[in-house]
Design an enzyme around this catalytic site. Structure first.
Site, PDB file in Angstrom:
ATOM      1  N   LYS A   1       0.862  -1.188   0.000  1.00 12.79           N
ATOM      2  CA  LYS A   1       0.000   0.000   0.000  1.00 12.79           C
ATOM      3  C   LYS A   1       0.891   1.229   0.000  1.00 12.79           C
ATOM      4  CE  LYS A   1      -4.485   0.645   0.122  1.00 12.79           C
ATOM      5  NZ  LYS A   1      -5.510  -0.281  -0.391  1.00 12.79           N
TER       6      LYS A   1
HETATM    7  P1  NAD Z   1     -12.988   7.678  -2.930  1.00 13.30           P
HETATM    8  O1  NAD Z   1     -12.013   8.701  -2.482  1.00 13.30           O
HETATM    9  O2  NAD Z   1     -13.279   7.541  -4.380  1.00 13.30           O
HETATM   10  O3  NAD Z   1     -14.390   7.900  -2.177  1.00 13.30           O
HETATM   11  C1  NAD Z   1     -14.509   7.990  -0.783  1.00 13.30           C
HETATM   12  C2  NAD Z   1     -15.924   8.475  -0.485  1.00 13.30           C
HETATM   13  O4  NAD Z   1     -16.145   8.475   0.933  1.00 13.30           O
HETATM   14  C3  NAD Z   1     -16.204   9.913  -0.935  1.00 13.30           C
HETATM   15  O5  NAD Z   1     -17.548  10.000  -1.385  1.00 13.30           O
HETATM   16  C4  NAD Z   1     -16.033  10.723   0.343  1.00 13.30           C
HETATM   17  O6  NAD Z   1     -16.733  11.956   0.314  1.00 13.30           O
HETATM   18  C5  NAD Z   1     -16.633   9.761   1.333  1.00 13.30           C
HETATM   19  N1  NAD Z   1     -16.237   9.971   2.722  1.00 13.30           N
HETATM   20  C6  NAD Z   1     -15.013  10.240   3.225  1.00 13.30           C
HETATM   21  N2  NAD Z   1     -15.080  10.344   4.564  1.00 13.30           N
HETATM   22  C7  NAD Z   1     -16.375  10.123   4.897  1.00 13.30           C
HETATM   23  C8  NAD Z   1     -17.081  10.083   6.130  1.00 13.30           C
HETATM   24  N3  NAD Z   1     -16.460  10.293   7.274  1.00 13.30           N
HETATM   25  N4  NAD Z   1     -18.408   9.832   6.089  1.00 13.30           N
HETATM   26  C9  NAD Z   1     -19.042   9.586   4.920  1.00 13.30           C
HETATM   27  N5  NAD Z   1     -18.437   9.608   3.739  1.00 13.30           N
HETATM   28  C10 NAD Z   1     -17.121   9.876   3.731  1.00 13.30           C
HETATM   29  O7  NAD Z   1     -12.470   6.295  -2.311  1.00 13.30           O
HETATM   30  P2  NAD Z   1     -12.783   4.820  -2.826  1.00 13.30           P
HETATM   31  O8  NAD Z   1     -11.741   4.445  -3.792  1.00 13.30           O
HETATM   32  O9  NAD Z   1     -14.218   4.718  -3.193  1.00 13.30           O
HETATM   33  O10 NAD Z   1     -12.481   3.978  -1.491  1.00 13.30           O
HETATM   34  C11 NAD Z   1     -13.446   3.853  -0.453  1.00 13.30           C
HETATM   35  C12 NAD Z   1     -13.043   2.687   0.441  1.00 13.30           C
HETATM   36  O11 NAD Z   1     -12.948   1.485  -0.342  1.00 13.30           O
HETATM   37  C13 NAD Z   1     -11.677   2.849   1.129  1.00 13.30           C
HETATM   38  O12 NAD Z   1     -11.713   2.243   2.396  1.00 13.30           O
HETATM   39  C14 NAD Z   1     -10.752   2.058   0.226  1.00 13.30           C
HETATM   40  O13 NAD Z   1      -9.589   1.598   0.910  1.00 13.30           O
HETATM   41  C15 NAD Z   1     -11.661   0.909  -0.154  1.00 13.30           C
HETATM   42  N6  NAD Z   1     -11.253   0.219  -1.383  1.00 13.30           N
HETATM   43  C16 NAD Z   1     -11.143   0.876  -2.559  1.00 13.30           C
HETATM   44  C17 NAD Z   1     -10.779   0.182  -3.708  1.00 13.30           C
HETATM   45  C18 NAD Z   1     -10.709   0.867  -5.057  1.00 13.30           C
HETATM   46  O14 NAD Z   1     -10.607   0.167  -6.063  1.00 13.30           O
HETATM   47  N7  NAD Z   1     -10.808   2.185  -5.140  1.00 13.30           N
HETATM   48  C19 NAD Z   1     -10.486  -1.173  -3.639  1.00 13.30           C
HETATM   49  C20 NAD Z   1     -10.618  -1.840  -2.426  1.00 13.30           C
HETATM   50  C21 NAD Z   1     -11.006  -1.125  -1.303  1.00 13.30           C
END
Ligand code: NAD
Length: 424
Positions: free
Chosen positions: A111
Site C-alpha cells: 500500500k
Molecule cells: P474515494 O475517495 O473515491 O471515495 C470515498 C468516499 O467516501 C467519498 O464519497 C467521500 O466523500 C466519502 N467519505 C469520506 N469520509 C467520509 C465520512 N467520514 N463519512 C461519509 N463519507 C465519507 O475512495 P474509494 O476508492 O471509493 O475507497 C473507499 C473505500 O474502499 C476505502 O476504504 C478504500 O480503501 C476501499 N477500497 C477501494 C478500492 C478501489 O478500487 N478504489 C479497492 C478496495 C477497497
C-alpha cells in the site's frame, strides 16, 4: 508477546494486528512465520516537495509499504488522505496480502499513501505532487516488483500521471507499472467499477444464502459515494433494489422511495458533494448507518461503525466495501447480536484487486479482453471465494471475517514454508 513500538501506533494497525493475532492463534501458526508476517517486509518513507500554484513549495510525507511477496509481486493502492501515516499504510498493506491470497491471485500485499487532503489541491498541484512522489519511490516499485493502483483520494488520472512519470524516468512506455489507469493507456475495461461490482456480487451470494427476497422493496444504504460506493449504488439499483440513503464527506441524503443514480451523479459533477441534493432529505452520517435496511454498505473510511453504532444497526447484511470500517469493539458486539451477516472487507472489496490483476496480465501480454469476459471472470473468482469462506466458517463454527482471514493467512504461511528460509 513483545509489543510493537510507537511508529506503528494507529487504530487501523491495531485492528488489523489484533485480527491477525486471533487468526494466527486459531491456525496454530508457526512462530517464525507469525513474527515475520505481523510486520511488513519493507517500508519506505519519503518527503515529497511540490510547487503550489502561488509559486511556493510545500513538503508532505509519503509512504510505500510492502508487506509480503511470497505469492508474487507486491500489489496495493495509493491513498491520499490527511490521516495517512506509517501505521495506516502498513495495516492496509497487510490486508492486501490476506486478500490476494484469499482470492488465489499470484500477488503479495502493499500500500502507499500521501498525508494530504487532495480536495484542497488544484489539478496542477495534484499532478506535481503525484509526479514527485512517483520519482521518490521509483526504485522501490516496478512491474515485476510492486504495482500501485487507486485507493481513497486517487483515481484513474492520478494513475495516468504515475504511469507517465515512471515511463519518462525509464525512457519508454511501461503501462504495467500501475493498474486502474484509463483504458486509452492500457487500463482494463471494467476496472473502474470492479470493486463496487465485486461488493454487489458478494451481496447477491449472501442474499441467496440467507433466502432474502430480492425486489424493489429491498432497501440498501451506502456510506461513501466515491469510486466504490457509487459503483455499488449503480449496480444495486440495476439489480432491482432501491438505494434509500447515501452519504459523502458533506453528510447524507435519504429518500424512502429510492434515490436516482443518474441524478445524484449529475449533481456531484456540478457541486462536488451531495450537500443540498434536492430529491431527498438531509441526514447525518450516524443516522444513515442506523437506518432500517436489508443491506448496509460502508464504502468510506475505517472505524466508522463504532461500538455505539453497532448496537443500533438495523441491517440484515453488512457488506464491508471500505477497508476496516468496523472497529474491534463493534465487531464483537455484532457477533454477539448474531442477527447481522457480515461480508468482511478482505472478501467484499476484493473485486478491485482481482480486476487489477486482470489489467496487469493484459498489459504484460499486450492482449486485451472484452468487458463481458472480465466481469464473468470476476464473478467466478469472487462468488467462488464467497462460497469457500461461507462453508469454511460454518464448518469451523467461526464468523465470516475469521474464516476469510484464516484462509488467506494459511495460504501465505503454507507458501512460505514451501519456499523455505533464505539463507537457511
Ligand atoms: P474515494 O475517495 O473515491 O471515495 C470515498 C468516499 O467516501 C467519498 O464519497 C467521500 O466523500 C466519502 N467519505 C469520506 N469520509 C467520509 C465520512 N467520514 N463519512 C461519509 N463519507 C465519507 O475512495 P474509494 O476508492 O471509493 O475507497 C473507499 C473505500 O474502499 C476505502 O476504504 C478504500 O480503501 C476501499 N477500497 C477501494 C478500492 C478501489 O478500487 N478504489 C479497492 C478496495 C477497497
Amino acid at each position: 508477546m513483545k509489543k510493537l513500538t510507537a511508529e506503528w501506533d494507529n487504530p487501523l494497525f491495531t485492528q488489523v494486528q489484533t485480527q491477525f493475532e486471533a487468526a494466527a492463534q486459531k491456525l496454530s501458526l508457526d512462530d517464525n512465520i507469525f513474527y515475520r508476517l505481523r510486520v511488513p517486509d519493507k517500508a519506505l518513507m519519503v518527503s515529497v516537495p511540490f510547487r503550489n500554484d502561488d509559486g511556493s513549495i510545500r513538503v508532505v510525507p509519503g509512504y510505500r509499504v510492502q508487506h509480503n511477496d511470497t505469492l508474487g509481486p507486491y500489489k496495493g493502492g495509493l491513498r491520499y488522505h490527511p490521516n495517512v501515516n506509517l501505521g495506516e499504510v502498513s495495516a492496509l498493506a497487510m490486508l492486501m496480502t490476506w486478500k490476494c491470497a484469499l482470492v488465489n491471485l499470484p500477488l503479495g500485499g502493499a500500500k502507499g499513501g500521501i498525508q494530504i487532503d487532495p480536495s484542497l489541491l488544484s489539478r496542477g498541484e495534484l499532478q506535481r505532487m503525484t509526479r514527485r512522489y512517483t520519482a521518490e519511490i521509483v526504485n522501490f516499485i516496478g512491474p515485476e516488483v510492486d504495482i500501485p493502483a487507486p485507493d481513497m483520494g486517487t483515481n484513474e488520472q492520478v494513475m495516468a500521471w504515475v504511469m507517465d512519470t515512471y515511463s519518462q524516468l525509464h525512457g519508454y512506455a511501461i503501462p504495467e507499472i500501475v493498474t486502474g489507469k484509463p483504458v486509452i493507456i492500457g487500463g482494463s475495461l471494467g476496472r473502474k467499477e470492479a470493486t463496487g461490482r465485486g461488493v454487489v456480487y458478494c451481496i447477491m451470494e449472501a442474499i441467496k444464502t440467507l433466502n432474502i427476497n430480492l425486489d424493489h422493496k429491498t432497501r440498501v444504504v451506502i456510506q461513501g459515494f466515491g469510486n466504490v460506493g457509487s459503483a455499488a449504488a449503480k449496480k444495486m439499483i440495476k439489480s432491482g433494489t432501491k438505494v434509500i440513503a447515501v452519504s459523502d464527506v458533506s453528510g447524507g441524503i435519504y429518500n424512502a422511495d429510492g434515490l436516482d443514480y443518474g441524478n445524484m451523479r449529475a449533481y456531484i459533477e456540478k457541486n462536488r458533494t451531495l450537500e443540498g441534493y434536492p430529491e431527498a432529505d438531509a441526514i447525518k452520517n450516524e443516522e444513515l448507518l442506523c437506518l432500517e435496511c436489508e443491506v448496509l454498505i460502508p464504502a468510506a473510511t475505517e472505524d466508522t461503525i463504532t461500538a455505539d453504532i453497532a448496537r443500533k444497526l438495523k441491517c440484515r447484511i453488512l457488506a464491508e466495501a471500505a477497508n476496516g470500517p468496523t472497529s474491534l469493539e463493534a465487531d464483537v458486539i455484532i457477533q454477539d447480536r448474531g442477527d447481522i451477516y457480515v461480508i468482511p472487507d478482505v472478501l467484499a472489496n476484493a473485486g478491485g484487486v482481482i480486476v487489477s490483476y486482470f489489467e496487469w496480465v493484459q498489459d504484460l501480454q499486450n492482449l486485451f479482453w472484452k468487458e463481458k469476459e472480465i466481469n464473468h471472470r470476476l464473478w467466478e473468482i469472487i462468488s467462488g471465494a464467497f462460497q469457500t469462506v461461507h462453508e469454511f466458517s460454518i464448518d469451523q463454527k467461526i464468523d465470516m471475517r475469521m474464516g476469510a482471514l484464516m484462509l488467506g493467512i494459511q495460504k501465505v504461511s503454507q507458501a512460505m514454508l514451501t519456499r523455505g528460509f533464505y539463507p537457511g
